[in-house]
Design a protein around this motif. Structure first.
Motif, PDB file in Angstrom:
ATOM      1  N   GLY A  13       0.799  -1.232   0.000  1.00 21.89           N
ATOM      2  CA  GLY A  13       0.000   0.000   0.000  1.00 21.89           C
ATOM      3  C   GLY A  13       0.831   1.280   0.000  1.00 21.89           C
ATOM      4  N   PHE A  14       2.154   1.182  -0.121  1.00 23.45           N
ATOM      5  CA  PHE A  14       2.991   2.397  -0.130  1.00 23.45           C
ATOM      6  C   PHE A  14       2.639   3.298  -1.320  1.00 23.45           C
ATOM      7  N   CYS A  15       2.354   2.687  -2.469  1.00 26.85           N
ATOM      8  CA  CYS A  15       2.023   3.475  -3.670  1.00 26.85           C
ATOM      9  C   CYS A  15       0.804   4.347  -3.399  1.00 26.85           C
ATOM     10  N   GLU A  16      -0.165   3.766  -2.759  1.00 27.07           N
ATOM     11  CA  GLU A  16      -1.390   4.495  -2.419  1.00 27.07           C
ATOM     12  C   GLU A  16      -1.095   5.625  -1.429  1.00 27.07           C
ATOM     13  N   GLU A  17      -0.278   5.307  -0.455  1.00 27.23           N
ATOM     14  CA  GLU A  17       0.034   6.278   0.598  1.00 27.23           C
ATOM     15  C   GLU A  17       0.751   7.508   0.051  1.00 27.23           C
ATOM     16  N   VAL A  18       1.634   7.299  -0.902  1.00 23.75           N
ATOM     17  CA  VAL A  18       2.491   8.383  -1.372  1.00 23.75           C
ATOM     18  C   VAL A  18       1.847   9.211  -2.492  1.00 23.75           C
ATOM     19  N   CYS A  19       0.817   8.681  -3.128  1.00 25.55           N
ATOM     20  CA  CYS A  19       0.236   9.352  -4.303  1.00 25.55           C
ATOM     21  C   CYS A  19      -0.408  10.686  -3.918  1.00 25.55           C
ATOM     22  N   PRO A  20       0.013  11.788  -4.533  1.00 23.60           N
ATOM     23  CA  PRO A  20      -0.543  13.102  -4.182  1.00 23.60           C
ATOM     24  C   PRO A  20      -1.923  13.350  -4.766  1.00 23.60           C
ATOM     25  N   GLU A  21      -2.371  12.482  -5.667  1.00 24.32           N
ATOM     26  CA  GLU A  21      -3.631  12.722  -6.381  1.00 24.32           C
ATOM     27  C   GLU A  21      -4.733  11.728  -6.015  1.00 24.32           C
ATOM     28  N   GLU A  22      -4.480  10.854  -5.071  1.00 22.79           N
ATOM     29  CA  GLU A  22      -5.412   9.744  -4.797  1.00 22.79           C
ATOM     30  C   GLU A  22      -5.746   9.037  -6.107  1.00 22.79           C
ATOM     31  N   ALA A  23      -4.711   8.804  -6.890  1.00 19.88           N
ATOM     32  CA  ALA A  23      -4.901   8.229  -8.221  1.00 19.88           C
ATOM     33  C   ALA A  23      -4.685   6.727  -8.240  1.00 19.88           C
ATOM     34  N   ILE A  24      -4.013   6.210  -7.217  1.00 26.52           N
ATOM     35  CA  ILE A  24      -3.805   4.762  -7.135  1.00 26.52           C
ATOM     36  C   ILE A  24      -4.260   4.326  -5.749  1.00 26.52           C
ATOM     37  N   VAL A  25      -5.124   3.338  -5.704  1.00 24.67           N
ATOM     38  CA  VAL A  25      -5.642   2.878  -4.408  1.00 24.67           C
ATOM     39  C   VAL A  25      -5.661   1.354  -4.369  1.00 24.67           C
ATOM     40  N   MET A  26      -5.724   0.839  -3.157  1.00 22.50           N
ATOM     41  CA  MET A  26      -5.808  -0.603  -2.993  1.00 22.50           C
ATOM     42  C   MET A  26      -7.292  -0.988  -3.132  1.00 22.50           C
ATOM     43  N   SER A  27      -7.563  -1.945  -3.997  1.00 22.23           N
ATOM     44  CA  SER A  27      -8.956  -2.314  -4.264  1.00 22.23           C
ATOM     45  C   SER A  27      -9.365  -3.507  -3.394  1.00 22.23           C
ATOM     46  N   LYS A  28     -10.558  -4.000  -3.643  1.00 19.18           N
ATOM     47  CA  LYS A  28     -11.034  -5.177  -2.903  1.00 19.18           C
ATOM     48  C   LYS A  28     -10.732  -6.466  -3.659  1.00 19.18           C
ATOM     49  N   ASP A  29     -10.078  -6.346  -4.784  1.00 22.77           N
ATOM     50  CA  ASP A  29      -9.870  -7.511  -5.645  1.00 22.77           C
ATOM     51  C   ASP A  29      -8.780  -8.432  -5.093  1.00 22.77           C
ATOM     52  N   TYR A  30      -9.185  -9.623  -4.713  1.00 17.74           N
ATOM     53  CA  TYR A  30      -8.204 -10.582  -4.186  1.00 17.74           C
ATOM     54  C   TYR A  30      -8.096 -11.830  -5.056  1.00 17.74           C
ATOM     55  N   GLU A  31      -8.809 -11.834  -6.168  1.00 15.54           N
ATOM     56  CA  GLU A  31      -8.770 -13.024  -7.018  1.00 15.54           C
ATOM     57  C   GLU A  31      -7.837 -12.775  -8.199  1.00 15.54           C
ATOM     58  N   LEU A  32      -6.615 -13.234  -8.068  1.00 18.08           N
ATOM     59  CA  LEU A  32      -5.623 -13.007  -9.116  1.00 18.08           C
ATOM     60  C   LEU A  32      -5.140 -14.352  -9.640  1.00 18.08           C
ATOM     61  N   VAL A  33      -5.378 -14.566 -10.906  1.00 20.05           N
ATOM     62  CA  VAL A  33      -4.943 -15.824 -11.523  1.00 20.05           C
ATOM     63  C   VAL A  33      -4.248 -15.490 -12.837  1.00 20.05           C
ATOM     64  N   PHE A  34      -3.054 -16.041 -13.029  1.00 19.38           N
ATOM     65  CA  PHE A  34      -2.327 -15.796 -14.278  1.00 19.38           C
ATOM     66  C   PHE A  34      -1.850 -17.125 -14.839  1.00 19.38           C
ATOM     67  N   GLU A  35      -1.856 -17.207 -16.164  1.00 18.30           N
ATOM     68  CA  GLU A  35      -1.388 -18.443 -16.792  1.00 18.30           C
ATOM     69  C   GLU A  35       0.064 -18.341 -17.199  1.00 18.30           C
ATOM     70  N   ASN A  36       0.578 -17.117 -17.294  1.00 15.22           N
ATOM     71  CA  ASN A  36       2.001 -16.956 -17.578  1.00 15.22           C
ATOM     72  C   ASN A  36       2.474 -15.619 -17.009  1.00 15.22           C
ATOM     73  N   LYS A  37       3.796 -15.434 -16.986  1.00 11.90           N
ATOM     74  CA  LYS A  37       4.372 -14.253 -16.341  1.00 11.90           C
ATOM     75  C   LYS A  37       3.923 -12.962 -17.004  1.00 11.90           C
ATOM     76  N   ARG A  38       3.804 -12.986 -18.315  1.00 14.97           N
ATOM     77  CA  ARG A  38       3.438 -11.769 -19.052  1.00 14.97           C
ATOM     78  C   ARG A  38       2.038 -11.284 -18.629  1.00 14.97           C
ATOM     79  N   ASP A  39       1.119 -12.222 -18.410  1.00  9.98           N
ATOM     80  CA  ASP A  39      -0.252 -11.848 -18.025  1.00  9.98           C
ATOM     81  C   ASP A  39      -0.297 -11.174 -16.661  1.00  9.98           C
ATOM     82  N   ALA A  40       0.739 -11.412 -15.854  1.00 10.33           N
ATOM     83  CA  ALA A  40       0.761 -10.832 -14.497  1.00 10.33           C
ATOM     84  C   ALA A  40       1.171  -9.365 -14.516  1.00 10.33           C
ATOM     85  N   ILE A  41       1.636  -8.877 -15.645  1.00 13.17           N
ATOM     86  CA  ILE A  41       1.988  -7.458 -15.744  1.00 13.17           C
ATOM     87  C   ILE A  41       0.753  -6.720 -16.258  1.00 13.17           C
TER      88      ILE A  41
END
Ligand code: SF4
Ligand code: SF4
Length: 168
Positions: free
Chosen positions: A114-142
């Motif tokens: 959550g550091f990104c959220e804390e430091v953002c001066p615009e409230e432009a990046i926040v931690m969401s409620k999304d906890y379901e993360l599934v990737f089939e390969n490394k590229r999809d995780a970006i």
């Protein structure tokens, strides 16, 4: 002060050294819980869990009425301990002058601090409620902007939480 002799305290008696009574004790506790009511096991995914505003799920970009809030200052990228964020700035005609032509978060690196959220001066990046993360390969995780931008209406609870507690 006399310190306990480590070798003495680490020595197991006969019953402890064969482990079986301890295993039976552990199983006993498990079986006792098995027949207890009410049950606390959730039948996921049929029974979903809805987190509160304080939850730190995957970081997302806020998409408000004028579009993305991010001004590509790069602070989130600098502060990220996992070096998970990449921002490339470009100029825009809009009031804010700069916007992120590229914004990526590598979710294989993100540690949900959550550091990104804390430091953002615009409230432009926040931690969401999304906890379901599934990737089939490394590229999809970006995740790029197409996956990161979330309408502000879906983030109101988190933004309200930040308004109340961010500076505590
Ligand atoms: S939550 Fe932490 S690790 Fe994840 S992108 Fe933000 S600063 Fe980096
Ligand atoms: S999300 Fe916030 S901290 Fe990160 S580049 Fe955009 S405005 Fe700056």
């Amino acid at each position: 002060m006399n310190r306990p002799d480590k070798s003495e305290s680490a020595r197991l008696n006969f019953w402890e050294s064969i482990y079986l009574p301890e295993i039976a004790k552990g199983l006993g506790i498990t079986i006792k819980q098995f027949f207890k009511f009410p049950k606390f096991t959730r039948q996921y995914p049929e029974e979903r869990w809805e987190p509160t505003g304080s939850y730190r799920g995957r970081p997302v970009l806020v998409d408000d009425a004028d579009g993305e809030r991010c001004v590509a200052c790069g602070l989130c990228s600098r502060v990220c301990p996992a070096v998970a964020i990449e921002v490339q700035a470009s100029e825009t005609e809009r009031d804010k002058e700069r916007y992120p032509v590229k914004f990526e978060i590598n979710m294989l690196r993100c540690i949900f601090c959550g550091f990104c959220e804390e430091v953002c001066p615009e409230e432009a990046i926040v931690m969401s409620k999304d906890y379901e993360l599934v990737f089939e390969n490394k590229r999809d995780a970006i995740l790029g902007k197409e996956n990161l931008l979330v309408p502000i209406a879906k983030l109101e609870e988190r933004l309200e939480f930040l308004r109340q507690f961010k500076n505590y």
